[in-house]
Motif scaffolding. Structure first.
Motif, short mmCIF file in Angstrom:
data_model
loop_
_atom_site.label_atom_id
_atom_site.label_comp_id
_atom_site.label_asym_id
_atom_site.label_seq_id
_atom_site.Cartn_x
_atom_site.Cartn_y
_atom_site.Cartn_z
N ILE A 1 -69.46 -64.45 -9.04
CA ILE A 1 -69.18 -64.05 -7.66
C ILE A 1 -70.46 -63.92 -6.85
O ILE A 1 -70.55 -64.38 -5.72
N VAL A 2 -71.47 -63.32 -7.48
CA VAL A 2 -72.71 -63.01 -6.76
C VAL A 2 -73.57 -64.24 -6.55
O VAL A 2 -74.14 -64.46 -5.48
N GLY A 3 -73.70 -65.09 -7.57
CA GLY A 3 -74.50 -66.30 -7.45
C GLY A 3 -75.96 -66.01 -7.13
O GLY A 3 -76.57 -65.10 -7.70
N ASN A 4 -76.52 -66.77 -6.19
CA ASN A 4 -77.94 -66.63 -5.83
C ASN A 4 -78.26 -65.34 -5.09
O ASN A 4 -79.43 -65.02 -4.89
N VAL A 5 -77.22 -64.61 -4.67
CA VAL A 5 -77.46 -63.37 -3.95
C VAL A 5 -78.21 -62.37 -4.82
O VAL A 5 -79.01 -61.57 -4.33
N ARG A 6 -77.98 -62.42 -6.14
CA ARG A 6 -78.68 -61.51 -7.05
C ARG A 6 -80.19 -61.67 -6.91
O ARG A 6 -80.92 -60.68 -6.72
N ALA A 7 -80.68 -62.90 -7.02
CA ALA A 7 -82.12 -63.14 -6.94
C ALA A 7 -82.67 -62.70 -5.58
O ALA A 7 -83.73 -62.07 -5.50
N ALA B 1 -73.81 -51.76 -4.55
CA ALA B 1 -72.46 -52.26 -4.31
C ALA B 1 -72.25 -53.65 -4.91
O ALA B 1 -71.17 -53.95 -5.42
N VAL B 2 -73.28 -54.49 -4.85
CA VAL B 2 -73.12 -55.89 -5.27
C VAL B 2 -73.42 -56.10 -6.75
O VAL B 2 -72.71 -56.84 -7.44
N LEU B 3 -74.46 -55.45 -7.26
CA LEU B 3 -74.93 -55.76 -8.60
C LEU B 3 -74.67 -54.67 -9.65
O LEU B 3 -74.67 -54.97 -10.84
N VAL B 4 -74.47 -53.43 -9.22
CA VAL B 4 -74.40 -52.33 -10.18
C VAL B 4 -72.99 -51.74 -10.27
O VAL B 4 -72.47 -51.56 -11.38
N ARG B 5 -72.41 -51.46 -9.15
CA ARG B 5 -71.11 -50.79 -9.15
C ARG B 5 -70.08 -51.63 -9.90
O ARG B 5 -69.98 -52.85 -9.69
N PRO B 6 -69.31 -51.02 -10.80
CA PRO B 6 -68.31 -51.80 -11.55
C PRO B 6 -67.34 -52.52 -10.62
O PRO B 6 -66.97 -52.00 -9.55
N LEU B 7 -66.95 -53.74 -11.01
CA LEU B 7 -65.94 -54.47 -10.23
C LEU B 7 -64.63 -53.67 -10.25
O LEU B 7 -64.38 -52.90 -11.18
N GLY C 1 -102.00 -62.01 -7.27
CA GLY C 1 -100.68 -61.45 -7.53
C GLY C 1 -99.57 -62.36 -7.05
O GLY C 1 -98.53 -62.49 -7.70
N ALA C 2 -99.79 -63.00 -5.90
CA ALA C 2 -98.78 -63.92 -5.36
C ALA C 2 -98.57 -65.12 -6.27
O ALA C 2 -97.45 -65.60 -6.45
N VAL C 3 -99.66 -65.61 -6.85
CA VAL C 3 -99.55 -66.73 -7.79
C VAL C 3 -98.64 -66.36 -8.95
O VAL C 3 -97.84 -67.19 -9.43
N MET C 4 -98.74 -65.13 -9.40
CA MET C 4 -97.95 -64.70 -10.56
C MET C 4 -96.52 -64.34 -10.20
O MET C 4 -95.64 -64.36 -11.07
N THR C 5 -96.24 -64.01 -8.94
CA THR C 5 -94.91 -63.52 -8.58
C THR C 5 -94.06 -64.50 -7.78
O THR C 5 -92.83 -64.41 -7.82
N THR C 6 -94.68 -65.43 -7.06
CA THR C 6 -93.88 -66.31 -6.19
C THR C 6 -92.98 -67.25 -6.97
O THR C 6 -92.01 -67.78 -6.41
N ARG C 7 -93.25 -67.47 -8.26
CA ARG C 7 -92.37 -68.32 -9.04
C ARG C 7 -90.96 -67.72 -9.11
O ARG C 7 -89.99 -68.44 -9.38
N LEU C 8 -90.86 -66.39 -8.89
CA LEU C 8 -89.55 -65.75 -8.89
C LEU C 8 -88.71 -66.19 -7.70
O LEU C 8 -87.50 -65.99 -7.68
N LEU C 9 -89.37 -66.79 -6.70
CA LEU C 9 -88.65 -67.24 -5.51
C LEU C 9 -88.09 -68.65 -5.67
O LEU C 9 -87.43 -69.15 -4.76
N GLY C 10 -88.35 -69.29 -6.81
CA GLY C 10 -87.99 -70.70 -6.97
C GLY C 10 -86.56 -71.03 -6.58
O GLY C 10 -86.30 -72.01 -5.88
N SER C 11 -85.59 -70.21 -7.02
CA SER C 11 -84.18 -70.49 -6.74
C SER C 11 -83.81 -70.28 -5.29
O SER C 11 -82.73 -70.69 -4.86
#
Length: 812
Positions: A277-283, A45-51, A755-765
């Protein structure tokens, strides 16, 4: 085909024959599938469905940027917008709008009790740029955005239902409203009603009015004052990057032409409308989806363990089938068919669970998810659930089917030998699954710990004021009033509310702390007609006497505004915050210093503590407070400090306001504690969800470890009996089992932390005040998971110490 039907019938009988096993496996799968489907429904609904706009992929938001001021998403002045629109070549259309929640609109009468009409002011090509139509009547066009022809409104579907009772004849109806324009009370004609799906630029908008209604009296129309937001529709074949490049070039030309007003405003940012519209909600949503996918993987690992254990009990059956001529591929097909049945039933149960989870998610989100009204279990979401079940089917079914179909017929048919060999053969595979589960759980646990730590830091930020026992209400000062009349109206409102029993202090401001930036002013140490050495910029907040007392903002030096200042005509005064004082005067005393607002010299009379005006997660930037007598604004938020529960005084406060003006709309009634809570609602929502999924992953991993160790103890019963019979202490047996369990946990933890070392950087925002590689969080996650694993495996390990040697020696 007939053979396939036979496999299905036999599979159904097998599942029915072992209901306990079947129910546990289906529920485990349903839990993972339900969580994934629920989160996917939100993502779709938020990221895929066309506006809900035609060819929405061509729609963009256009921002001015000023690197020197750290502004990436700035707005335009009317002059900059007009110049850009006249010279651009990449947009099919450009449109402007202005909407500031709580500060756009006015009081509407003629449809029930007085109502604050939250209004977005839009240019005549706003709706044509979005290519949307009205549900009833029409939208605004270019000819509506002309003075003398602009007394028209398009209303939202929600306002039509609430205030007009879904009147089918509402188009053409007139209403009276104040402050929608600078002319005071005026009559407006409703020309259209928008569909329920349309709420741009904000769900708070109740009406759309022509932009030409915003006169210079409401907002100065000068090139240096930026207040207009811009949307555009790209020409076919033009990308957002190309549009950004051309727009930046145009802005550089404007900076050269208007060096004073446009200094630093030399670049643009053009982003897809959905992203704006979505902003940080996407991440946050993608992180959640990754989390539930990991939970599903752990669930699949547990089901694989169950199937491996069940394969051991069916070893003799499979051996008989093989002895009668069944090929290995035929046996595998039968076992995979049973797994497929399990996946289909699990996905159906997961879809039912997802329906309930979606309702729970929406209730928990409390308005933090854009387009939440479109989140639902629709055919596409159901197809995702079915597709995901078919995808995970081989994940949990293939390996057990391969292992179970590999059987030594002679050995398996021997009395008792089959169980022993099967147990030894499957042990390594089950241990690998436990290691994988532990690794995934460790990664989720670290992410959960980081977000919890971040949320704790955020909610403990000092906002700069005391939110306890403060009620906030919003009113508007009628725009027909001028000068002393306007000032007296505002003062009378505050005085009358102050007289309500239980009220301790009352003050007002155009803006609300934590909920919006101030007006972007530049202040000079010399008059603006001269070229001074410093031109400090700051957020400008227009407040009344009593504001600082009502919010209990600490006074660092000097004093704040008082009623006596107006009586004495002493209104050319300012209050600054600590950040502004330090930036401009350093260690000098700011009190008594002179600042120029344009050509007006104002004296600084006080310094107050920093307030997080733009949100707890934002820095407390430089701030200058002006008395409302210098720069009066029609929008007024009253902050009422009470001696008791402020909600108990709502009715009395309304009565006090209506005793001054019976047509005054009283809106946005809330306590400041509620506003502080709402300010962290979005990070709290996503943190709670990730915590739930993290704990679910840990629980499933613990169940998996418990099952494997329990099975291992059962298979090694003879061994433990012999050890005890030969003199081994029960503590030694306990240690032997626990060492095995903790070795598996240790390997899983190491892999998971890597694995956490490699993936937690995605949480930065998504993090506030904490680094994604915070060592304390990593250590606590490891200790917690190790403790859970130890607890989960202690019970089967303790059972190993209670083995009776005589019974064990007879155990097959």
């Amino acid at each position: 085909m007939e053979t396939l039907f036979q496999d299905f019938r036999y599979g159904v009988r097998q599942l029915a024959k072992y209901p306990g096993f079947s129910i546990i496996a289906v529920l485990t799968l349903a839990l993972g599938m339900g969580a994934n489907t629920a989160v996917f429904s939100v993502i779709y609904a938020v990221l895929v469905r066309p506006l809900p706009y035609h060819d929405s992929q061509h729609l963009v938001r256009v921002y001015e940027a000023n690197a020197e001021r750290g502004v990436q998403h700035g707005v335009f002045s009317p002059q900059d917008f007009d110049d850009l629109k006249a010279s651009q070549t990449v947009f099919q259309n450009l449109a402007a709008f202005s909407f500031f929640p709580g500060n756009s609109g006015g009081t509407m009468v003629g449809a029930g009790e007085p109502h604050y009409l939250s209004t977005a002011y839009v240019s005549g090509d706003f709706f044509s740029t979005l290519e949307v139509s009205a549900q009833k009547g029409r939208v605004l066009f270019q000819h509506d955005d002309v003075k003398g022809q602009n007394q028209v409104l398009v209303i939202s579907h929600g306002l039509w239902e609430r205030q007009f009772g879904s009147d089918p004849n509402v188009v053409g109806r007139t209403v009276r409203a104040n402050n929608v324009s600078s002319t005071g009370w005026a009559t407006y004609t409703i020309v259209g009603v928008m569909p329920a799906s349309f709420d741009y630029p904000s769900p708070e908008v109740e009406a759309w009015a022509p932009l030409s209604l915003v006169t210079d009296d409401m907002v100065p129309h000068r090139r240096g004052i930026r207040w207009m937001s811009v949307i555009g529709r790209l020409k076919p074949g033009v990308t957002a990057q190309q549009a950004q490049t051309e727009t930046s070039l145009k802005l550089k030309q404007l900076e050269t032409a208007y060096a004073v007003s446009n200094a630093g405003w030399r670049s643009a940012s053009v982003v897809p409308l959905r992203d704006s519209i979505v902003g940080n909600v996407r991440a946050a949503l993608l992180v959640l989806f990754g989390a539930v996918a990991m939970v599903l993987l752990i669930a699949c690992a547990n089901i694989s363990n169950l199937l491996l254990a069940r394969g051991t009990s069916r070893l003799r059956e499979i051996a008989v089938r093989s002895a009668l001529g069944a090929e290995r591929a035929r046996v595998m097909r039968q076992l995979l068919t049973e797994s497929l049945l399990m996946a289909i039933v699990g996905s159906a149960a997961g879809l039912l669970l997802a329906s309930a989870l979606v309702r729970l998610l929406l209730a928990m989100s409390a308005g933090t998810i854009p387009y939440a009204q479109q989140v639902a279990i629709n055919p596409i979401v159901a197809a995702f659930c079915l597709g995901a079940s078919l995808l995970v089917w081989p994940v949990f079914g293939l390996m057990p089917a391969w292992k179970s179909s590999s059987v030594n017929i002679i050995e398996a048919l021997k009395e008792g030998a089959g169980k022993m060999s099967a147990g030894r053969r499957g042990a390594g595979m089950r241990e690998m699954l436990v290691i994988g589960e532990t690794a995934i759980a460790a990664m989720l646990l670290v992410a959960t710990g980081l977000l919890l730590n971040s949320l704790w830091r955020l909610v403990h930020v000092d906002p700069g004021f005391n939110a306890d026992h403060v009620l906030r209400v919003h009113i508007t000062v009628p725009s027909g009033l001028r000068g002393e009349q306007e000032h007296q109206y505002r003062a009378q409102m505050i005085d009358r509310v102050s007289e309500v029993p239980g009220v301790a202090a009352v003050g007002g401001s155009k803006t609300v702390p934590l909920d919006g930036s101030g007006e972007p002013y530049e202040f000079g140490l010399t008059p603006f007609t001269q070229r001074g050495p410093i031109r400090p910029s700051a957020g400008d907040y227009i407040v009344t006497p009593g504001y600082f007392e009502a919010l209990q903002i600490p006074v660092i030096a000097g004093r704040t505004f008082a009623k006596q200042d107006d009586v004495n005509g002493n209104n050319k005064i300012l209050v600054v915050n600590q950040s502004f004082a330090k930036k401009v005067w350093g260690a000098k005393d700011a009190v008594g210093q002179t600042l120029y607002v344009g050509t007006t010299a104002c004296q600084v009379i006080g310094v107050v503590a920093n307030v997080h005006n733009e949100g707890l997660a934002s820095e407390a930037d430089e701030t200058v407070y002006l008395p409302e007598s210098i720069a009066p604004r029609s929008s007024l938020n009253l902050f009422i400090r009470t001696k008791e529960n402020p909600l108990l005084l709502m009715s009395a406060v309304r009565g006090a306001i209506w005793s001054v003006d019976k047509d005054q709309a009283v809106s946005d009634i809330a306590t400041m504690q509620q506003l502080v809570s709402e300010n962290v609602a979005q990070p709290r929502f996503f943190t709670v969800l990730l915590s739930i999924f993290g704990l679910l992953a840990v629980t499933l991993a613990a169940i998996g470890a418990y099952g494997v160790i329990s099975y291992s103890v059962r298979e090694r019963t003879q061994e433990f009996g012999i050890r005890i019979a030969l003199g081994a202490g029960r503590s030694e047996v306990l240690g032997l089992v626990l060492r095995q369990a903790m070795a598996l946990t240790g390997v899983g933890l190491v892999l998971g932390l890597i694995g956490a070392v490699m993936t937690t950087r995605l949480l930065g925002s998504l993090l506030f005040g904490i680094h994604p590689m915070d060592p304390v969080t990593f250590a606590l996650a490891a200790v917690f998971l190790a403790a859970v694993a130890l607890l989960a495996t202690y019970l089967p390990a303790r059972a190993a110490t209670k083995v009776d040697p005589m019974v064990a020696l007879r155990y097959e």
